[in-house]
Structures are given as C-alpha cells and as structure tokens.
Design a protein around this motif. Structure first.
Motif, PDB file in Angstrom:
ATOM      1  N   SER A 114     -71.519 -18.160 -51.058  1.00  0.00           N
ATOM      2  CA  SER A 114     -70.077 -18.284 -50.880  1.00  0.00           C
ATOM      3  C   SER A 114     -69.764 -19.496 -50.017  1.00  0.00           C
ATOM      4  O   SER A 114     -70.664 -20.165 -49.508  1.00  0.00           O
ATOM      5  CB  SER A 114     -69.536 -17.020 -50.217  1.00  0.00           C
ATOM      6  OG  SER A 114     -70.155 -16.834 -48.951  1.00  0.00           O
ATOM      7  N   GLY A 115     -68.507 -19.774 -49.850  1.00  0.00           N
ATOM      8  CA  GLY A 115     -68.074 -20.895 -49.020  1.00  0.00           C
ATOM      9  C   GLY A 115     -67.632 -22.107 -49.798  1.00  0.00           C
ATOM     10  O   GLY A 115     -67.124 -23.075 -49.210  1.00  0.00           O
ATOM     11  N   ASN A 167     -58.869 -25.292 -52.840  1.00  0.00           N
ATOM     12  CA  ASN A 167     -57.419 -25.120 -52.877  1.00  0.00           C
ATOM     13  C   ASN A 167     -57.000 -23.743 -52.361  1.00  0.00           C
ATOM     14  O   ASN A 167     -56.119 -23.079 -52.929  1.00  0.00           O
ATOM     15  CB  ASN A 167     -56.891 -25.333 -54.311  1.00  0.00           C
ATOM     16  CG  ASN A 167     -55.393 -25.571 -54.325  1.00  0.00           C
ATOM     17  OD1 ASN A 167     -54.823 -26.048 -53.330  1.00  0.00           O
ATOM     18  ND2 ASN A 167     -54.747 -25.248 -55.452  1.00  0.00           N
ATOM     19  N   GLY A 168     -57.685 -23.314 -51.306  1.00  0.00           N
ATOM     20  CA  GLY A 168     -57.317 -22.043 -50.691  1.00  0.00           C
ATOM     21  C   GLY A 168     -57.862 -20.824 -51.398  1.00  0.00           C
ATOM     22  O   GLY A 168     -57.620 -19.693 -50.963  1.00  0.00           O
ATOM     23  N   GLN A 169     -58.624 -21.024 -52.483  1.00  0.00           N
ATOM     24  CA  GLN A 169     -59.175 -19.902 -53.236  1.00  0.00           C
ATOM     25  C   GLN A 169     -60.680 -19.789 -52.965  1.00  0.00           C
ATOM     26  O   GLN A 169     -61.371 -20.806 -52.866  1.00  0.00           O
ATOM     27  CB  GLN A 169     -58.938 -20.092 -54.739  1.00  0.00           C
ATOM     28  CG  GLN A 169     -57.476 -20.124 -55.118  1.00  0.00           C
ATOM     29  CD  GLN A 169     -56.770 -18.827 -54.767  1.00  0.00           C
ATOM     30  OE1 GLN A 169     -57.273 -17.739 -55.055  1.00  0.00           O
ATOM     31  NE2 GLN A 169     -55.603 -18.950 -54.138  1.00  0.00           N
TER      32      GLN A 169
END
Length: 988
Positions: A645-646, A650-652
């Motif tokens: 993850s990480g 765009n904020g998603q």
C-alpha cells in the motif's frame, strides 16, 4: 505285587513328567541402585535362548518359565547398566537392583524425539546438566551455555538487561537467513525471534529471556548434521534441546533458592576534563580562543559517566515442589528475577510459574503435561546508534556542560541531548506475556512398541510503550513523542511418533517414525503520535496528532514426516540413519518440500577383547557422520509477487508491486561431515572428546541485482555458498580424588575457519554496518574492509594510508582487508573443588585472535567536531617532528583522518573470569534439628576481571546484537557489569 510295582512306577514317572512340564511365572521390579527409580526397557531373557521380555514403564516384568528352566541363568540387560545373571530356582518373585557402568557411559542423553545412552551415540552433541547449571547465577537459558559446550560460541553483545545473546553453533552459516540455533523445550520448538517494533539500535529483546533457567534439568546441543537432521529445514545452525525438571517418586521435596547482589561498571573510558577540553579546542581552532583565566573561571566540569552509571541491585528467588508416587509425579515452581541496569533508565524483571505433571493410567498408558506462564517488564534505553541514548551522549558530551540549569531544569545547551534527562524522564517499556506448554500421551502397545503423541503451544505477546516528554530534548522538539506497539505470536505443534526397541542377544534395534505439524500466527499493530496535551499524560490518547500507524498479519505452516533407525551389536558397532521431509508455506510449489537425510557410524573399540584388558583406556570410541540440514529463516512470502500500500493517487488509496516472484526459491542447505573420537583413561578419570568437521552451506539466499528497467533493484535467489571447517576439543580431568577432597577440571577449545565460496557473479557485498564489514569470495564472512593506516606523517600530522593499487593516489580502490571478527579459537575452563562441606566453582571464558572495530574511537578520537575525546588524544601530533600514532587536531580535516581504517581495528582477545562461586553446606546434624534436608550458603562473582588489550569498555561486544553479518563492532555499546551476589539454597 507286580501290579503294585507297575502302578507305583507309572505314578512316579507321571509325577516327574508333571514336575518338568509345569509352567510358572517369575515376576519382579528392576530399579537403579543409585536413585532407586524404576528402569523401563530392561531386557530380561533366559541365557542361550531368545525367550524373554522387557520391563514396562514402571520397571516391572513378568516372564513365564518351565521347571525345565530351573538351573539356567536369567539375564538382565540394559544400556548403560552392568548385566546381571541370576539362577532360576523355585522363586516366583525376583527384584533386581542394577548398577551403572562407568559414570560417563551410564548417562542417558536427549536426542531428537527420543533419548539414548551416551555410549551408543554416533553423532556429535554436548550436554549440560542441572548439576553444572545450579552454581551459575544466570538470567537466561542461553547465558547458561556460555563457555560450557565446545563448538558453541556465545557472546552477550552488551550488558543491556534482558537483551538477546548471540549463539553460534560451529560458526556463521548464512548471510540473509538466521544464524541462531533452533530451540526445543520439552519436545516443542519455541519462538525465539525479536518481535520488537520500536528500534533500540541492536539491543533487541530475546523471547528466550522470558524462560526461567532455574527450571532446567538438562541442555543438549546437537551440533553435527547426523544429530540435527531429524529437525530438517530449521536445523542448519544446530539444535538446542532443553528438558525441564520433572517429578520423582518419594517424599515431596521443597526447594527454595535465592540470591541478591550488586552490579557495577568495571571499566570506564578516560575522557577529557574541562581543562583538557579547552586546550584541545584551542589546538583544533588554531588560536587561543580560551585563555587560562577563562578556563579557571569556568564553573562546570561534569563527569557524565558518573552521572549516568549507578550501582544496580540484582535479585532472584525461586521455590519448587517435587514429588509423587508410583502413579503420579509432579514438579511445581515459581520464580522472580529482578535486575536493574547499571545505566539509569534500564532494568528488567520477570515472573515465572511452571507445572510439570506425569500420571500412569496403567502399566502401559502414561500421560503428562508441562505448563509455564511468564511475564516480564523490560525498561529499555535507546542504544548505540541513537542521538537520544544515554550512554553515547554521556561519552560524547564535553565536561563543560552542566547536568542542570540554575532553576533545576535539565541543561540542553550541548551538541547532544542531556543523557541524565533521558535516563530519568524517557519511558521505554516492553511488557511480555508468555504461555508455553504441552500435553503428551504414551502408550506401550507392546513391550517393544511405544506410541507417543504430543500437542504443544507457545503464546508470546509483546506490548511496547514509549514516551519522550517535553523534559527531554527529543520530546521537546515534538511537544511530546509517543509510541505504542503490540505483537502477538502463537505457535502450535502436534507431534506423533511410533518407536520400536528390541534387544535380541547382542543385537539392539531402535526404530522411530513420526509426523509433525506446526502452525504459526502473528498479529501486530503500531502507532506513533506527537503533540501531547501535558507532560504527565503519556499515552497515545493524549496526543493531538497521529504521525504513523500500521498493522500486520501473518499465518504460516510446516508439515513434516521423519524417521530414524539405530542399530548396535554388542555395544561395539553402532549405526544410525535418519531422514526428514519438510513442507513449508515459506516456499513456492516448485520447492515446497525438502528432504534432509543423515547417517552416522561408531565403533566402541573398548568393547573389543584386545582392549578390555587395558589398564590405560576406559573408553575408546571412533565416530563418523554425514548429514543434510536446512535453513528457512527468511521473510515469509519471498517467493511470491507482492504488492504494498501507499501508492496513493489524487487522494485515493492505491497499491503497487513491491516484490518480484521466484517460484524456484528453496531452503539453504547445509552439508556437514564430522569425525569424532571419545576417549577415557584410568577409569574415566581423564576424558577427551574431539571432533573435526566441515560444514558447507549451499543455495545461500542472497539478493540478485536486476536491471533498472524491471522496476526492481533485486530479487531474492539461491546463489551463494559458504564453508566452515573446525576442530573441537573437550578435556575433563579429575585432578584429585580423596574422601574429603575432590578437584575436577574441564577445558573446551574450539576453532573454525569460515570462507565465503560463492557470491552472485563474484560481486562482494560491501559497506555493511558501522564496522564497514564486507562479504567477499575467498574470505571469511564480514571481514573489516577499509584503508590500511601506516602511521602519522611527522611533518604534517595527518594519517598516512597505504596506496594499495600503486596509482599514487588514495582512493576507494585502495581499501583492503583490515581485520577479521572471527576468533582463532575460543572456549571455557572450569574448576570444581569440594572439601568437606565447602564447594568452589571457578569458570573462565576466553576468545583469542578476533578483531574488534572500535567505532567509538572514530568519534572520540576524531579531533574534529564538538564531541568529547578520550585522553588518548593528549598524545596527538602538535608540531613538525612529533612522532606519534595520533594525528593532529583540526576543525577542517581534508585528509579525513578518521575514515574507516586499520587505525580503529584492535585485537579483541580476552580471558574473563566469568564466574566464581564459593559455597558451604551446613552439616546435617545442624539442619536435621530444623527439619531441613540441606542448606547451602554461597557468595558469587561474575565478570570479576578481564585480561585484554582492547581499549574499549568491554571486549565481549557487538553493537548490532545477534546480527550474523554486522559482526565484531563496538559503537558506544552498553558494557557488561561486574556482579557480586550472595545466595541461599534450602531443601526440605
């Protein structure tokens, strides 16, 4: 009359025939003469026949004989016991008390999934029993082995309470996989890894520290491939088998043991005081900035070592109950250990409870359990590589800074954080909760065939809590900084074995087959926060800002099938074979299963007719073995394509590939050949055990570089090889033996030579850790690699470095091998003396020929920057013509005088008086009046003195803990303490 005579003759013949054809039973019990305990597995047979039986678990037997057998000999035979022969008469009950053969030969030693007589061993192992351990006031299981077993190198690394020790069986065998042995307690493999999520710079927490040494009955180290192969994929680094104490038939014995004492730092560094510091600074700056008048009027001259070191108490208490009857036996114990560290802010305490219970349902069915619960609290301080650690800061802060300001607050004017503030104010606690246990069922299906099943678990929970308030420099920069972490591991094991033991005349067969299944679960979470509302509120709930949070889950499994067969003829010719097949979830489908076979052979020449008449030899055995073991101690899922993850956009939330797959990944395999010799002289008054071995690691797990176009820098692969070749010698001698006085001594000496045989494309692995360790083909693993220092140029005051490639310039190409962290040889020397009621145990530990990279000197003899310096720089170069090995002081060092070079490599050899214990047992005529069976008082000292040329605080050191690659480096490492204790042993 004739008819009467015929009738009488017929009756007489019938009577005689009836007498000779009538069967009857001989029954009885076989016990040991020394302890009175029943002996199972004794072969009872009529001499010259194959008609016989074997004693059951209670040492009882029953044999059907006929009247025709009267006058024949009934033979009682058992490994390690003198054969007994008794004439069969009219008796129906015959109880036997068997005496042991020579002491060394009578010992029964625990091996993989069973036990055997020492004289029938064909592999290389070493045992340490409770008699040896009882006089060693040690805190952990692994510390109890230090210096006691040949071929086993144990270093404490640091004096940090509760920290991990490094244990190496026959050298370092891997680069990326683990180098610690497998630990098996009462038949169950246990969790030993460091589960800490808060870094303390090499001062790791060992799961072994949560187990109490007072409960140990024996420790056996399986060293060669033949002994360890039965544990397969995890046995490459040896196996340590630990058996805990169990109950005994007879009166309940109550034992209480306690000791208490004080710990002290036995060596400190000589650092510059105020006067010396200012003079050095003037020299460094090249001007007299600080006049003598200024120095005389300067108010502060702080000895920072005095401020952080302390005399620290240590105490241990344990209480046990041991007893039982023919049906049920038990061992119950409780212990408490408390150790404060010699550096402020550090300490460790542990509480343990244990219950071992065995019960005979019948002569053929036995059940039992071993249960332990423990909890500990570890007060930790940051370690060697931290700017927020008490010891490095105390050594680096100049004496010109005070501990406190005039208003009583901590002074933080220096270049480093105030070490007293850290020791007093920072909170770094680790709480562990440990549950360890197993239950077993033994069924004697027949006298020669036994089924055993065992279910075990190991529950390990580590909770960490750290908080730096605003009263520390680090806490002030974050307005309070806190960490909270929790890690829980559960390992569950199921074993089932079927064992067949049969003796036919001089032939003995011992065959075992079994199955094992293990499952491991781990769950962890971590959170870091800052900006706390008040200094007194130390938990995360009081923080206004979460900086970092993480959680993790892991499940893995291991299924195994194994078998072994031992055969001996007349206790002279011994053969052993074993094989194990492991299937692990750590590896892909192409190599999920691995097979690990072994074979060994021994010839007990002492049993030959031409040796039996020898007055010189009491034992003479030649051994040889070859076996394969594995090492699977790498990260999980390394064969799979992984995503992390990480990769947010765009904020998603988003994920991205983090690892390439390698379905061909498999175990590292260790191939080990061993040749051994066991000798006894003059009734085993002198004993000698020696082994020669070659241990080669193949398919070593290394990172293979990849082209940048793949998007990855490397992939883990089986591409390396390494070899250890060594010799081990264990010598025991009963120097003096009289009724009132005995003196026994033992010496073990071990040596090995490590060589890296193969790396990927021959490319070395360089610049590892603070010691600039290097892994290179043809060299021992982790040599020190840097510049060869030739001395100080008397005209310039700069260090001169060797131009290795002869190009007229000193560049990175001129680096070369400058040291070797591996010793030429190491071991221990023990003397045990008894005079009437007095006993004395003296134990030395030593290491010879190993180098230490003194990373502390890199900073404390750099003569640049703001660090304090050792008094060695008082001999620095000051003017042209000065002859010295200490370069000039300069704020601007274009020559980089303190670069990694042989200047900082020192001889790490040492001889340490590890333990001395003097005890006195009160006479029974005194203790009997108080209804006490035995009372002993003693005084003890640990680390009383160390003979070494090493200039640092402690030669038994490694800043990276038990790391098998970052070896032999001292970098502001917590020193071992000198310990004085007094104790009491009482039994009722």
């Amino acid at each position: 009359m004739k008819h009467i005579r015929l009738i009488f003759t017929a009756i007489l013949v019938f009577s005689i025939s009836l007498a000779y054809s009538q069967d009857f039973k001989i029954e009885g019990e076989v016990i040991g003469e020394a302890d009175g305990l029943p002996i199972p597995g004794v072969t009872v047979f009529i001499k010259g026949t194959t008609h016989g039986t074997v004693t059951n678990l209670h040492g009882k037997y029953s044999l059907l004989v006929t009247a025709q057998d009267k006058g024949k000999l009934l033979v009682f035979n058992h490994i390690g016991m003198v054969n007994q022969e008794h004439t069969i008469g009219d008796q129906t009950t015959l109880n036997i008390s068997m005496v042991s053969e020579l002491e060394e030969l009578e010992e029964v030693t625990v091996v993989g999934y069973s036990s055997t007589s020492k004289k029938l061993l064909s592999s290389s192992l070493q045992s340490v029993d409770s008699e040896t351990l009882k006089d060693l006031p040690v805190a952990t299981l692994d510390a109890a082995l230090a210096g006691q077993a040949s071929g086993v190198q144990i270093n404490s690394n640091s004096g940090t309470p509760g920290s991990a020790l490094s244990v190496r069986v026959r050298g370092v065998g891997s680069v990326n996989a683990a180098n610690q042995p497998l630990y098996v307690i009462d038949g169950i493999p246990v969790i030993t890894e460091n589960s800490s999520q808060v870094s303390f710079s090499g001062q790791t927490i060992s799961a072994l520290s949560d187990l109490s040494p007072s409960d140990i009955e024996s420790i056996t180290v399986l060293k060669d491939g033949a002994g360890a192969a039965i544990y397969g994929s995890r046995a490459a680094n040896g196996v340590v088998l630990i058996n805990t104490k169990r109950g005994a038939t007879g009166k309940t014995k109550i034992s209480f043991n306690a000791y208490g004492g004080i710990q002290q730092v036995y060596k400190r560094l000589d650092l510059l005081n105020k006067q010396q510091w200012f003079e050095y600074k003037n020299d460094q700056l090249g001007i007299e900035k600080y006049t003598q008048e200024y120095i005389d009027n300067f108010p502060h001259d702080t000895d920072w070592q005095n401020e952080i070191y302390r005399d620290a108490p240590i105490a241990s208490y344990d209480l046990s109950l041991q007893g039982g009857n023919e049906k049920t036996s038990f061992y119950l114990s409780g212990s408490y250990f408390d150790q404060q560290g010699v550096i402020k802010g550090s300490g460790y305490d542990r509480t343990n409870l244990r219950a071992n219970i065995d019960h005979h349902f019948s002569e053929r069915v036995k059940v039992g359990t071993s249960l332990q619960f423990g909890m500990s609290e570890n007060n930790r301080i940051e370690g060697d590589q931290s700017l927020n650690a008490p010891l490095p800061n105390a050594l680096s802060l100049p004496a010109i800074y005070p501990v406190y300001n005039e208003d009583g607050t901590y002074n933080e004017d220096g270049p480093y954080a105030n070490p007293v503030a850290i020791g007093n104010e920072a909170i770094n606690k680790a709480y562990t909760y440990r549950g360890l246990g197993n239950a077993y069922l033994d069924v004697a299906i027949m006298n020669d065939l036994t089924f055993r099943t065992q279910v075990g678990f190991d529950y390990y929970n580590l909770r960490e809590h750290s908080y730096d308030p605003v009263t520390t420099r680090q806490g002030a920069s974050y307005n309070g900084l806190g960490f909270s972490a929790n890690n829980t591991s559960i390992n569950t094991t199921v074993n089932a074995t079927l064992q067949y033991v049969k003796s036919i005349n001089n032939h003995r067969f011992d065959v075992l087959a079994g199955f094992s299944s293990e499952s491991y679960e781990n769950r962890s979470n971590y959170i870091r926060a800052q900006n706390f509302s008040r200094p007194e509120f130390e938990y995360i709930t009081s923080a206004s800002e979460i900086i970092e949070a993480d959680s993790y889950g892991l499940d893995r499994g291991l299924n195994s099938f194994f078998a072994k067969a031992n055969y001996s003829y007349a206790n002279k010719y011994i053969f052993a074979f074993s094989v194990r097949r492991d299937g692990s979830s750590k590896f892909g489908t192409n190599n999920r299963y691995g097979t690990f076979p072994s074979a060994s052979v021994a010839w007990r020449m002492i049993e030959e007719n031409f040796m039996k008449s020898s007055s010189l030899f009491s034992d003479f055995k030649v051994r040889g073995s070859y076996g394969l073991t594995g090492n699977d101690a790498i990260g999980d899922f390394r064969y799979q394509a992984l995503y992390s993850s990480g990769a947010d956009y765009n904020g998603q939330p988003g994920i991205a590939p983090s690892q390439l797959p390698n379905e061909d990944l498999k175990w590292e395999t260790v191939k080990q050949a061993n040749f051994g010799l066991d000798l006894g002289f003059w009734g085993n008054r002198l004993t000698l055990t020696t082994d020669i071995y070659q241990k080669t690691t193949t398919d070593m797990l290394l990172s293979r570089p990849l082209p940048p176009t793949t998007g990855f820098s490397s992939v883990i692969s089986n591409i390396g090889e390494m070899r250890n070749t060594g010799i081990e010698v264990l010598l025991g001698y009963e120097i003096f033996r009289k009724q009132d006085f005995t003196w026994k001594a033992s010496l073990n000496v071990s040596t090995y030579r490590n060589e890296v045989l193969k790396l990927y494309n021959g490319q070395p692995i360089d610049n590892i850790g603070r010691g600039n360790n290097r892994i290179e083909e043809g060299e021992p693993i982790s040599i020190f690699y840097g510049y060869k220092a030739l001395g100080v140029d008397s005209s310039t005051g700069d260090m001169v470095f060797k131009d290795v490639n002869g190009d007229g310039e000193i560049t990175a190409e001129d680096r070369t091998k400058i040291g070797n962290p591996h010793p030429d040889f190491f071991g221990g020397f023990t003397n045990t003396l008894n005079y009437k009621n007095f006993d004395l145990n003296i134990f030395f530990q030593y290491s010879v020929g190993n180098d230490i990279y003194n990373g502390t000197r890199v900073y404390l003899e750099s003569m640049k920057g703001e660090d304090n310096q050792t008094t060695a720089i008082l001999n620095r170069w000051r003017a042209p013509g000065d002859v010295t090995d200490i370069p000039r002081a300069t704020a601007n060092d274009p020559n980089n005088n303190n670069r990694a070079s042989s200047r900082f490599v020192e001889d790490g050899s040492y001889l340490r008086l590890k333990n001395v214990t003097l005890g006195y047992t009160l006479p029974k005529k005194i203790t009997r009046k108080a209804f006490i069976d035995r009372m002993r008082v003693y005084v003890s000292g640990q680390n009383l003195f160390t003979i070494t040329n090493y200039s640092g605080m402690d030669p038994e050191v490694n800043y990276a803990g038990d790391d098998g690659v970052r070896m032999g480096t001292d970098f502001f490492t917590y020193p071992n303490a000198r310990v004085y204790t007094a104790g009491l042993n009482v039994s009722f």
